[in-house]
Motif scaffolding. Structure first.
Motif, PDB file in Angstrom:
ATOM      1  N   ASP A   1       2.575   5.114  12.865  1.00  0.00           N
ATOM      2  CA  ASP A   1       1.804   6.301  13.956  1.00  0.00           C
ATOM      3  C   ASP A   1       1.803   4.989  15.158  1.00  0.00           C
ATOM      4  O   ASP A   1       0.398   4.071  15.124  1.00  0.00           O
TER       5      ASP A   1
ATOM      6  N   HIS B   1      -4.194   9.102   7.292  1.00  0.00           N
ATOM      7  CA  HIS B   1      -2.985   8.365   6.689  1.00  0.00           C
ATOM      8  C   HIS B   1      -3.354   7.506   5.532  1.00  0.00           C
ATOM      9  O   HIS B   1      -1.962   6.514   5.231  1.00  0.00           O
TER      10      HIS B   1
ATOM     11  N   THR C   1       0.599   2.651   8.988  1.00  0.00           N
ATOM     12  CA  THR C   1       0.963   4.329   9.023  1.00  0.00           C
ATOM     13  C   THR C   1       2.069   3.429  10.255  1.00  0.00           C
ATOM     14  O   THR C   1       2.011   2.610  10.723  1.00  0.00           O
TER      15      THR C   1
END
Length: 55
Positions: free
Chosen positions: A7, A54, A5
């Protein structure tokens, strides 16, 4: 984690867990080791739960 990810918060959490795991072997006392092990285990569990979103 960065492969899963983009993130940033999740990547930072993964880095923090790795730092905590590395610190385990540098622990001076059994009491401190036990405390760090609990914290590390809990942090890994939280990271895995967050990562599942994710995948």
């Amino acid at each position: 984690m960065q492969m899963l990810t983009d993130d940033e918060a999740l990547s930072e959490a993964a880095e923090a867990v790795l730092e905590d795991v590395t610190a385990l072997r540098k622990t001076d006392s059994r009491t401190e080791l036990d405390q760090r092990r609990v914290k590390t285990r809990d942090d890994i569990s939280r990271l895995v739960r967050a990562s599942k979103r994710h995948l």
